[in-house]
Structure formats: C-alpha cells, structure tokens
Design a protein around this motif. Sequence first.
Motif, PDB file in Angstrom:
ATOM      1  N   LEU A 158      -0.426  18.242 -17.426  1.00 43.17           N
ATOM      2  CA  LEU A 158      -1.215  18.669 -16.270  1.00 43.17           C
ATOM      3  C   LEU A 158      -2.503  17.855 -16.300  1.00 43.17           C
ATOM      4  O   LEU A 158      -3.524  18.296 -16.829  1.00 43.17           O
ATOM      5  N   GLU A 159      -2.462  16.655 -15.752  1.00 43.57           N
ATOM      6  CA  GLU A 159      -3.603  15.751 -15.784  1.00 43.57           C
ATOM      7  C   GLU A 159      -4.408  15.866 -14.482  1.00 43.57           C
ATOM      8  O   GLU A 159      -3.827  16.015 -13.407  1.00 43.57           O
ATOM      9  N   PHE A 160      -5.731  15.795 -14.595  1.00 41.15           N
ATOM     10  CA  PHE A 160      -6.542  15.884 -13.384  1.00 41.15           C
ATOM     11  C   PHE A 160      -7.514  14.717 -13.275  1.00 41.15           C
ATOM     12  O   PHE A 160      -7.898  14.086 -14.270  1.00 41.15           O
ATOM     13  N   MET A 161      -7.896  14.437 -12.037  1.00 44.02           N
ATOM     14  CA  MET A 161      -8.958  13.483 -11.731  1.00 44.02           C
ATOM     15  C   MET A 161      -9.844  14.119 -10.681  1.00 44.02           C
ATOM     16  O   MET A 161      -9.338  14.725  -9.725  1.00 44.02           O
ATOM     17  N   ASP A 162     -11.155  14.016 -10.849  1.00 45.12           N
ATOM     18  CA  ASP A 162     -12.057  14.591  -9.851  1.00 45.12           C
ATOM     19  C   ASP A 162     -12.275  13.601  -8.707  1.00 45.12           C
ATOM     20  O   ASP A 162     -11.720  12.497  -8.688  1.00 45.12           O
ATOM     21  N   GLY A 163     -13.100  13.991  -7.732  1.00 47.69           N
ATOM     22  CA  GLY A 163     -13.311  13.178  -6.538  1.00 47.69           C
ATOM     23  C   GLY A 163     -13.888  11.808  -6.844  1.00 47.69           C
ATOM     24  O   GLY A 163     -13.489  10.800  -6.237  1.00 47.69           O
ATOM     25  N   ARG A 164     -14.831  11.748  -7.776  1.00 48.92           N
ATOM     26  CA  ARG A 164     -15.444  10.455  -8.111  1.00 48.92           C
ATOM     27  C   ARG A 164     -14.421   9.524  -8.759  1.00 48.92           C
ATOM     28  O   ARG A 164     -14.418   8.308  -8.505  1.00 48.92           O
ATOM     29  N   THR A 165     -13.577  10.089  -9.612  1.00 48.30           N
ATOM     30  CA  THR A 165     -12.530   9.275 -10.234  1.00 48.30           C
ATOM     31  C   THR A 165     -11.579   8.748  -9.171  1.00 48.30           C
ATOM     32  O   THR A 165     -11.182   7.571  -9.191  1.00 48.30           O
ATOM     33  N   LEU A 166     -11.229   9.617  -8.240  1.00 44.61           N
ATOM     34  CA  LEU A 166     -10.324   9.219  -7.163  1.00 44.61           C
ATOM     35  C   LEU A 166     -10.925   8.083  -6.338  1.00 44.61           C
ATOM     36  O   LEU A 166     -10.224   7.127  -5.963  1.00 44.61           O
ATOM     37  N   ASP A 167     -12.234   8.145  -6.088  1.00 44.46           N
ATOM     38  CA  ASP A 167     -12.908   7.065  -5.360  1.00 44.46           C
ATOM     39  C   ASP A 167     -12.809   5.746  -6.128  1.00 44.46           C
ATOM     40  O   ASP A 167     -12.573   4.680  -5.531  1.00 44.46           O
ATOM     41  N   CYS A 168     -12.993   5.808  -7.460  1.00 42.39           N
ATOM     42  CA  CYS A 168     -12.899   4.602  -8.283  1.00 42.39           C
ATOM     43  C   CYS A 168     -11.498   3.999  -8.213  1.00 42.39           C
ATOM     44  O   CYS A 168     -11.328   2.780  -8.085  1.00 42.39           O
ATOM     45  N   VAL A 169     -10.480   4.863  -8.308  1.00 39.52           N
ATOM     46  CA  VAL A 169      -9.097   4.379  -8.283  1.00 39.52           C
ATOM     47  C   VAL A 169      -8.768   3.785  -6.918  1.00 39.52           C
ATOM     48  O   VAL A 169      -8.089   2.754  -6.817  1.00 39.52           O
ATOM     49  N   ARG A 170      -9.264   4.413  -5.848  1.00 43.28           N
ATOM     50  CA  ARG A 170      -9.058   3.868  -4.492  1.00 43.28           C
ATOM     51  C   ARG A 170      -9.557   2.428  -4.419  1.00 43.28           C
ATOM     52  O   ARG A 170      -8.880   1.530  -3.927  1.00 43.28           O
ATOM     53  N   GLN A 171     -10.784   2.218  -4.915  1.00 41.97           N
ATOM     54  CA  GLN A 171     -11.390   0.894  -4.824  1.00 41.97           C
ATOM     55  C   GLN A 171     -10.671  -0.126  -5.697  1.00 41.97           C
ATOM     56  O   GLN A 171     -10.510  -1.281  -5.318  1.00 41.97           O
ATOM     57  N   ALA A 172     -10.221   0.318  -6.867  1.00 36.31           N
ATOM     58  CA  ALA A 172      -9.641  -0.619  -7.827  1.00 36.31           C
ATOM     59  C   ALA A 172      -8.195  -0.959  -7.523  1.00 36.31           C
ATOM     60  O   ALA A 172      -7.740  -2.077  -7.810  1.00 36.31           O
ATOM     61  N   THR A 173      -7.445  -0.019  -6.945  1.00 42.16           N
ATOM     62  CA  THR A 173      -6.000  -0.224  -6.791  1.00 42.16           C
ATOM     63  C   THR A 173      -5.537  -0.260  -5.347  1.00 42.16           C
ATOM     64  O   THR A 173      -4.378  -0.582  -5.076  1.00 42.16           O
ATOM     65  N   GLY A 174      -6.406   0.090  -4.424  1.00 42.44           N
ATOM     66  CA  GLY A 174      -5.981   0.169  -3.036  1.00 42.44           C
ATOM     67  C   GLY A 174      -5.098   1.373  -2.767  1.00 42.44           C
ATOM     68  O   GLY A 174      -4.338   1.400  -1.783  1.00 42.44           O
ATOM     69  N   LEU A 175      -5.185   2.386  -3.636  1.00 41.94           N
ATOM     70  CA  LEU A 175      -4.386   3.594  -3.479  1.00 41.94           C
ATOM     71  C   LEU A 175      -4.664   4.237  -2.126  1.00 41.94           C
ATOM     72  O   LEU A 175      -5.816   4.482  -1.770  1.00 41.94           O
ATOM     73  N   GLN A 176      -3.604   4.519  -1.396  1.00 40.48           N
ATOM     74  CA  GLN A 176      -3.738   5.135  -0.083  1.00 40.48           C
ATOM     75  C   GLN A 176      -3.649   6.657  -0.218  1.00 40.48           C
ATOM     76  O   GLN A 176      -2.585   7.194  -0.525  1.00 40.48           O
ATOM     77  N   VAL A 177      -4.764   7.335  -0.043  1.00 39.30           N
ATOM     78  CA  VAL A 177      -4.773   8.798  -0.074  1.00 39.30           C
ATOM     79  C   VAL A 177      -5.634   9.304   1.079  1.00 39.30           C
ATOM     80  O   VAL A 177      -6.574   8.617   1.520  1.00 39.30           O
ATOM     81  N   PRO A 178      -5.349  10.494   1.580  1.00 35.20           N
ATOM     82  CA  PRO A 178      -6.151  11.044   2.671  1.00 35.20           C
ATOM     83  C   PRO A 178      -7.620  11.210   2.271  1.00 35.20           C
ATOM     84  O   PRO A 178      -7.937  11.502   1.115  1.00 35.20           O
ATOM     85  N   ASP A 179      -8.519  11.036   3.228  1.00 30.16           N
ATOM     86  CA  ASP A 179      -9.949  11.172   2.963  1.00 30.16           C
ATOM     87  C   ASP A 179     -10.303  12.577   2.488  1.00 30.16           C
ATOM     88  O   ASP A 179     -11.288  12.770   1.764  1.00 30.16           O
ATOM     89  N   ALA A 180      -9.506  13.565   2.889  1.00 27.48           N
ATOM     90  CA  ALA A 180      -9.800  14.951   2.520  1.00 27.48           C
ATOM     91  C   ALA A 180      -9.529  15.245   1.047  1.00 27.48           C
ATOM     92  O   ALA A 180      -9.973  16.269   0.522  1.00 27.48           O
ATOM     93  N   ALA A 181      -8.833  14.365   0.358  1.00 31.65           N
ATOM     94  CA  ALA A 181      -8.477  14.599  -1.045  1.00 31.65           C
ATOM     95  C   ALA A 181      -9.693  14.429  -1.946  1.00 31.65           C
ATOM     96  O   ALA A 181     -10.330  13.375  -1.940  1.00 31.65           O
ATOM     97  N   ARG A 182     -10.018  15.471  -2.728  1.00 31.78           N
ATOM     98  CA  ARG A 182     -11.171  15.412  -3.634  1.00 31.78           C
ATOM     99  C   ARG A 182     -10.802  15.728  -5.079  1.00 31.78           C
ATOM    100  O   ARG A 182     -11.665  15.860  -5.940  1.00 31.78           O
ATOM    101  N   ALA A 183      -9.528  15.900  -5.336  1.00 34.11           N
ATOM    102  CA  ALA A 183      -9.066  16.111  -6.711  1.00 34.11           C
ATOM    103  C   ALA A 183      -7.567  15.816  -6.765  1.00 34.11           C
ATOM    104  O   ALA A 183      -6.867  15.915  -5.756  1.00 34.11           O
ATOM    105  N   VAL A 184      -7.103  15.445  -7.945  1.00 32.41           N
ATOM    106  CA  VAL A 184      -5.701  15.094  -8.146  1.00 32.41           C
ATOM    107  C   VAL A 184      -5.168  15.813  -9.377  1.00 32.41           C
ATOM    108  O   VAL A 184      -5.857  15.915 -10.399  1.00 32.41           O
TER     109      VAL A 184
END
Length: 460
Positions: free
Chosen positions: A249-275
């Motif tokens: 059960l791994e989690f990433m918070d909103g800031r982590t998700l922002d970092c991954v978006r920038q680094a990998t081009g991951l396509q996720v909805p803007d409303a997503a703030r945790a994974v």
Amino acid sequence: MLTQQNIEKLRQIVGAKYVSCEKADLICYSYDATQQKFMPDVVVHPITSAEISQIMQLANAERIPVFPRGAGSGFSGGSLPTRGGIVLCTERLDRIIDIDEENLIAVVEPGVVTEQFQQAVEKVGLFYPPDPASLKFSTLGGNVAECAGGPRCVKYGVTKDYILGLELVTPTGDIITTGGPTMKGVVGYDLTKLMCGSEGTLGVITKIVIKLLPLPEAKKTMLVLFDSIDGAAQAVSSIIRNRIIPTTLEFMDGRTLDCVRQATGLQVPDAARAVLIIEVDGDREFLDKQAQKIVEIIQPLGVVETRIAETPAESEALWQIRRSVSASLRKVNPDKFNEDICVPRSKVPEMIRRIDAISAKYSVAIVNFGHAGDGNIHVNIMIDKKIPGELEKAEKAIEEVFKAALALGGTMSGEHGVGIAKAAYIPLEISEQAAQYMKTIKKALDPNNILNPGKIFLED
C-alpha cells in the motif's frame, strides 16, 4: 593509531591482494547514501569468519576502530568510518550456502545481494518478502544490520521476522552462533533479534539462517488517484478493516505527484492530489475478486481515477511511476535530506498536515511518499546547500518533523536506522534509563568500543 606493522598483519590474515591503503580505494569506501565522507586508513576484504575473528582480535589488541560494511547503501551513515581505522568489507562473503526446500529455510553469507537471493529462491517456488528500495545492490548482511523494510512489509513483515539464526564474530573476536534452523527456540536470551537492527555495533555477521515462504501464485497491481491525502489514508484503513491485507500500500502526496508529472510526463487529472499503489497476491482465481472488492470499498473516499494492471508489463509500468519518484525530486532542489518517520497509519493525514506546516514555517520544500500500509513516511526535505541559511533551516525542520511524529505516537525511523544521522535526536525518543541499558549491552560486548564506534549513540 594504525601502524605499518598493523597493515602487514592484516595482509598476513587475508592476503596482500585484499588489503588496500591506496587513496582511490579508500575514497570508494568513505561514503554511503548520505553523501557524507570519512576516509578510512585501510580497507580489508576477508572471506571467512576465521579471518574476521583474527582482524577483530588485532583491532582489540591495538585499539583500532573497525567499521563493517556491506554495499554502503544506507541512509543514516551506519557504515561510515568516522574515526578512520579499518573498513571491514563483507563483499567476498557472497555465497548462498543452502536453500532447503523441505524445511523452507536458506543459509547465506552476508555479502549476498538481496535481489539475487530473492531470484534464487523464486526459481524453486519459494519467497523472501523483505524488499528494500536498494534491493538491487544492498546485501543481506546490511539488511539484517539495519532491519530493512520495504513496500511488502505491510503484509509480510520486516527483515527480523525472517531471521532464524546467525553466525557472527563478536567485537572481541569470538565466533558464536545464535538461533538455528528451527521455527521455535527459546533457550537463553534471543541474541538473534538483538543483532537485527544493531547497525554493526555488536557483532560482524558471517552467516544468516533465513525463513522462507511459498511463492504466491500471482499478483495484481492497481494505481488509484484521490482528490486528497485524507481520502487515500482513509482508503488504507478501510481496506484493512475489511480484512484485506494487500501486499503493498504505497502512497504519494500531491507534491510528489507534481514532481512525477514533470519528470515523466505522467498524464493524471488535475484534481488528483494523492496516489495509492495497491498490490494483492495469492491464488490467481481470487485476485480479480479481491481487486474488485477493494475498488468498491474505496470508491466513496474521493477516488478520481483507478487503473488496474491486466498484464505483468502493465503492472511494471505502474511500479515505474513509484520508482521514478526519487530521481524526480531533484527538479525541486539539488540537495535532499531523506527521513523515514513512522506513525500509526490512521495518523498519516495529520502527520502530512504537520509536515506541510513545518514546510511553510521554514520556507523549505518537503515532499512525502512511502508505505501507507504501515504508516512509514519518507519525508524528503529539498534544499540548495549553496544558498546561505538553507542547511540551518533544513536541520530545524528535521527536528520538528521528528517531534511531530513522536507526538502522534510514532518513531523517528521505521527502516533507515540511526547511524550518525539521527544520533543527536535519540533523547527525543528513548529515555535516559532505556539508553543506559543499551549502552551497558554495548560496553559488555565491546569493552574497548572498537566496533563501529560513534553509531546510534553520540560519544561523550
């Protein structure tokens, strides 16, 4: 003080080829994942417990500090040669001695790389669950010394839960065995558990007896995006409350998700703030049913999107998102302080809120991810050391993060250990009386304080 005579004696013990005082070699063994550097006087590569025993006897006689080292992948400075002296490297002790398919145990030497061991037992249908992020290069001896964890610990437990026995060389040079190949054993004190997590301060591990499990038939991975960290944390509790214990059960918070978006081009909805990355394992026929039940349980908790892997390649793609986190953080700032606090899993949202407040107070970027199933949060304080005052702010933020975790009933370290990185903060968590008991054990086993001195407890 190490003399030329001492070095000659070391060459006699292990062979001249396996003793080095060359600066280039010493540099290679002067640092770990903390990126702090301390130069040893000599690096020694023994291959037997008898050789290690002789090294420890020499070190005691001459009062030379000895620093055991596996792969040097630790995040707390546990293997750093802070007083020079001897780095005792266990890389050559790298044999898988036995895999006992009938009794579900294995006997290995400490230099075996974790992933290579896992692959070896899986070939015969067995399973060693502990999976630290460093498994591709960390060694089993280091894993035992730090009591390593990993994503699968929420279901399967940590390294100490799989260690049945040890052979080790004591700080004074004795060779002893603890525990053994049986699942039960209550004769005398449990020295095996004492050594797990002792960070190389009480003995040098030379053999490990490991408990194995049958290899699960299959696994299923899903990535779930939430509109808040609270929803993700509630999902974790809800899944477990419904008597489902996922493998991870791994989690990433909103800031982590922002970092991954920038680094990998991951396509996720803007409303997503945790994974949450959720993985279940077991009999193939039950996995689809279990995955569907999880989806139903978490749906009311602010789920933005759910992605379920249908093939091993799709599963690997989901895990690649998690693995990209550490590299992506460098886009925030070049220097990272990686802490690994642990709180009761129901307290994760409150801990994240307190971390956000600390981040704002000191104007430092803090990015959080980790093992939501057991409340183990990797708190990454990102700064640029070249900017005056940034390091001081980071140090104050770290202390406040520790205090916040302790206030919520947690601990300063779930996996990485104390080493030198957290030694100054020990009094925040451990009472003077408890610390004194630990120091008494150290003094009894290492009267001359020559084995990994200065680790866990600051010296006077």
